[in-house]
Motif scaffolding. Structure first.
Motif, short mmCIF file in Angstrom:
data_model
loop_
_atom_site.label_atom_id
_atom_site.label_comp_id
_atom_site.label_asym_id
_atom_site.label_seq_id
_atom_site.Cartn_x
_atom_site.Cartn_y
_atom_site.Cartn_z
N UNK A 103 0.83 -1.21 0.00
CA UNK A 103 0.00 0.00 0.00
C UNK A 103 0.86 1.26 0.00
N UNK A 104 1.92 1.25 0.79
CA UNK A 104 2.81 2.41 0.82
C UNK A 104 3.48 2.64 -0.53
N UNK A 105 3.94 1.58 -1.15
CA UNK A 105 4.59 1.71 -2.46
C UNK A 105 3.61 2.22 -3.51
N UNK A 106 2.38 1.77 -3.44
CA UNK A 106 1.34 2.28 -4.36
C UNK A 106 1.10 3.76 -4.07
N UNK A 107 0.93 4.09 -2.80
CA UNK A 107 0.65 5.47 -2.39
C UNK A 107 1.76 6.43 -2.83
N UNK A 150 -0.31 -6.48 -12.44
CA UNK A 150 -1.54 -5.67 -12.44
C UNK A 150 -2.59 -6.27 -11.53
N UNK A 151 -2.74 -7.59 -11.57
CA UNK A 151 -3.73 -8.23 -10.70
C UNK A 151 -3.37 -8.01 -9.23
N UNK A 152 -2.09 -8.20 -8.88
CA UNK A 152 -1.67 -8.04 -7.48
C UNK A 152 -1.83 -6.58 -7.02
N UNK A 156 -4.41 -5.35 -4.11
CA UNK A 156 -3.94 -4.52 -2.99
C UNK A 156 -4.78 -3.25 -2.89
N UNK A 157 -4.98 -2.57 -4.00
CA UNK A 157 -5.77 -1.32 -4.00
C UNK A 157 -7.20 -1.56 -3.51
#
Length: 181
Positions: A103-107, A150-152, A156-157
């Protein structure tokens, strides 16, 4: 001391674990790109010298974590990954166990680190397995990496509402659909 010996040194392992943990804590309250080596080492309780003995950048901590953990494949389960559903399951378990980091890496718009880790493992650890399932060219593996990534990321999102087994089956089903084309 060579890099391989240095990486297995218990003191270096401890330093790396302290830095990783401190980084996770700091990322909860601060933008990743604003974290300094000084505050990271202070939070970790290690010297700047210890940081620079192991890493060049703060991003290297995450890259090293992905490389060291091999996305959930370790000595305890390596014999079981020669079966594609097990490889997918272990990777989903890893993502679930590291949900906060993902989540942090996405954020912080750092999903390229995740993509690079998946790609590295598909081209090394899983290459023979994928080859045995018919994925023979680098382009096919690149396509597979993209789908898997993309699925992972979407899972997560979406808060990982589906359980690990459901996601593993979904990913496997999508990957095997290409056999029909």
């Amino acid at each position: 001391m060579c890099n391989m010996e240095k990486s297995r040194n218990p003191k270096n392992i401890f330093v790396k674990e302290c830095l990783f943990t401190a980084l996770l804590i700091l990322m909860q309250s601060k933008n990743f790109h604003e974290i300094t080596v000084t505050e990271l080492t202070k939070k970790a309780g290690v010297s700047r010298m210890a940081f620079y003995r192991n890493y060049e950048t703060i991003e290297d901590i995450i890259i090293d974590y992905f490389n060291t953990t091999k996305l959930g494949i370790n000595e305890n389960n390596a014999d079981k990954i020669m079966y594609l559903p097990n490889m997918i399951l272990r990777t989903c378990e890893f993502f679930y166990a590291n949900q906060e980091l993902m989540n942090d890496l996405i954020h912080f718009h750092m999903t390229d680190l995740i993509l690079n880790a998946i790609e590295a493992h598909f081209h090394s650890t899983f290459y023979l397995l994928l080859y045995s399932y018919g994925f023979q060219s680098d382009y096919e593996i690149s396509a597979l990496v993209g789908i898997f990534f993309k699925i992972l990321i979407d899972w997560t999102k979406n808060g990982m509402t589906e359980n690990i087994e459901q996601m593993s089956i979904t990913i496997y089903d999508i990957m095997t659909k290409f056999d029909n084309y």
